[in-house]
Design an enzyme around this catalytic site. Sequence first.
Site, PDB file in Angstrom:
ATOM      1  N   ARG A 190     -24.353  19.011  39.370  1.00 12.54           N
ATOM      2  CA  ARG A 190     -25.512  18.160  39.055  1.00 12.54           C
ATOM      3  C   ARG A 190     -26.161  17.605  40.325  1.00 12.54           C
ATOM      4  NH1 ARG A 190     -24.936  13.117  34.924  1.00 12.54           N
ATOM      5  NH2 ARG A 190     -23.642  12.145  36.516  1.00 12.54           N
ATOM      6  N   ARG A 193     -20.262   0.188  26.782  1.00 21.58           N
ATOM      7  CA  ARG A 193     -19.151   1.081  27.128  1.00 21.58           C
ATOM      8  C   ARG A 193     -17.810   0.445  26.787  1.00 21.58           C
ATOM      9  NH1 ARG A 193     -22.233   4.132  31.612  1.00 21.58           N
ATOM     10  NH2 ARG A 193     -20.999   5.997  31.963  1.00 21.58           N
ATOM     11  N   ARG A 217     -24.266  12.807  43.332  1.00 22.36           N
ATOM     12  CA  ARG A 217     -23.661  11.476  43.188  1.00 22.36           C
ATOM     13  C   ARG A 217     -22.240  11.464  43.744  1.00 22.36           C
ATOM     14  NH1 ARG A 217     -24.740   9.472  37.079  1.00 22.36           N
ATOM     15  NH2 ARG A 217     -22.611   8.756  37.382  1.00 22.36           N
ATOM     16  N   LYS A 256     -27.025  12.471  28.453  1.00 27.72           N
ATOM     17  CA  LYS A 256     -27.683  11.207  28.066  1.00 27.72           C
ATOM     18  C   LYS A 256     -28.955  10.958  28.881  1.00 27.72           C
ATOM     19  CE  LYS A 256     -24.058   8.524  28.805  1.00 27.72           C
ATOM     20  NZ  LYS A 256     -23.013   9.466  29.252  1.00 27.72           N
ATOM     21  N   ARG A 263     -13.433   9.547  34.928  1.00 25.15           N
ATOM     22  CA  ARG A 263     -14.542   9.073  34.079  1.00 25.15           C
ATOM     23  C   ARG A 263     -14.379   9.572  32.648  1.00 25.15           C
ATOM     24  NH1 ARG A 263     -19.163  11.300  37.474  1.00 25.15           N
ATOM     25  NH2 ARG A 263     -20.531  10.603  35.793  1.00 25.15           N
TER      26      ARG A 263
HETATM   27  P1  AMP Z   1     -23.511   6.634  34.496  1.00 24.63           P
HETATM   28  O1  AMP Z   1     -24.676   6.861  35.418  1.00 24.63           O
HETATM   29  O2  AMP Z   1     -23.900   6.203  33.129  1.00 24.63           O
HETATM   30  O3  AMP Z   1     -22.549   7.810  34.499  1.00 24.63           O
HETATM   31  O4  AMP Z   1     -22.687   5.400  35.123  1.00 24.63           O
HETATM   32  C1  AMP Z   1     -22.128   5.486  36.413  1.00 24.63           C
HETATM   33  C2  AMP Z   1     -21.079   4.416  36.606  1.00 24.63           C
HETATM   34  O5  AMP Z   1     -21.683   3.109  36.493  1.00 24.63           O
HETATM   35  C3  AMP Z   1     -19.945   4.404  35.583  1.00 24.63           C
HETATM   36  O6  AMP Z   1     -18.920   5.360  35.885  1.00 24.63           O
HETATM   37  C4  AMP Z   1     -19.456   2.960  35.731  1.00 24.63           C
HETATM   38  O7  AMP Z   1     -18.716   2.789  36.922  1.00 24.63           O
HETATM   39  C5  AMP Z   1     -20.775   2.192  35.900  1.00 24.63           C
HETATM   40  N1  AMP Z   1     -21.331   1.772  34.589  1.00 24.63           N
HETATM   41  C6  AMP Z   1     -22.471   2.230  34.002  1.00 24.63           C
HETATM   42  N2  AMP Z   1     -22.672   1.626  32.811  1.00 24.63           N
HETATM   43  C7  AMP Z   1     -21.629   0.766  32.648  1.00 24.63           C
HETATM   44  C8  AMP Z   1     -21.246  -0.135  31.603  1.00 24.63           C
HETATM   45  N3  AMP Z   1     -21.984  -0.282  30.484  1.00 24.63           N
HETATM   46  N4  AMP Z   1     -20.104  -0.838  31.762  1.00 24.63           N
HETATM   47  C9  AMP Z   1     -19.364  -0.726  32.889  1.00 24.63           C
HETATM   48  N5  AMP Z   1     -19.660   0.108  33.900  1.00 24.63           N
HETATM   49  C10 AMP Z   1     -20.771   0.855  33.787  1.00 24.63           C
END
Ligand code: AMP
Length: 217
Positions: free
Chosen positions: A122, A88, A155, A13, A166
């Site tokens: 990553r 989400r 990360r 993404k 996740r």
């Molecule tokens: P990402 O960078 O998109 O993988 O997001 C990293 C983390 O941020 C996720 O595992 C969640 O803990 C939190 N997060 C990101 N977007 C959302 C969302 N829309 N709703 C809830 N938690 C989120």
Amino acid sequence: MKALIFGPPGSGKGTYASRLQAKLAVDVIAMGDIFREIMKEDSPLGKRVKGFVEKGLLVPDDVVVEVLRQRLAKVSSGKGFILDGFPRTIEQAETLDKIAKIDVVILLTVPDWIIVERLSTRRICRKCGEVYNVRYLKPKVEGVCDKCGGELYQRSDDTAEVIKDRIRVYERQTKPILQHYNERRIPFVDFKCEKLETPPEVAVESILKELKKLNLT
Ligand code: AMP
């Protein structure tokens, strides 16, 4: 164009959104990046968010929706955007319906074994958030971002244990949202990644071709 880029963690993404941003002159709103910025602050909100992100759990909807509203308010009027990592949950999708009309869902499908392999190797730029991979998407200079010269890091939620959680959260809480957009007849652009080493440019070209067919570029 108002688009969602949708898929499991590690589906590409962020990688594709940053390349689409350059080609389409749209804003990219990446919720995970926004939360990682908030986590750097030594504030009650920063600590609260960290508790969820580091366990691979979703940040509560009330916090997410407020953060999104504030970010969307900064998009210049008439400019398009790509939402990466939002919505989400069904509740977030329903809230979004009240804020903006989404033109297209860009859906990325990737098998679990590719997700695990990609996420565990990553690296992310500490300054601009650009995504790299020590095996499949190497920077020109090891540990340094090609775009801004920032330091690359791993990360804290890209560990085997958290990656599993996740993926589970995606399957249970996030994937069911696709039905929400199907029911509303929002067009989908599908990209299926079956090879680990597929270059991002190939995926992006394919997505752009499909967006063109929908008159969205
Ligand atoms: P990402 O960078 O998109 O993988 O997001 C990293 C983390 O941020 C996720 O595992 C969640 O803990 C939190 N997060 C990101 N977007 C959302 C969302 N829309 N709703 C809830 N938690 C989120």
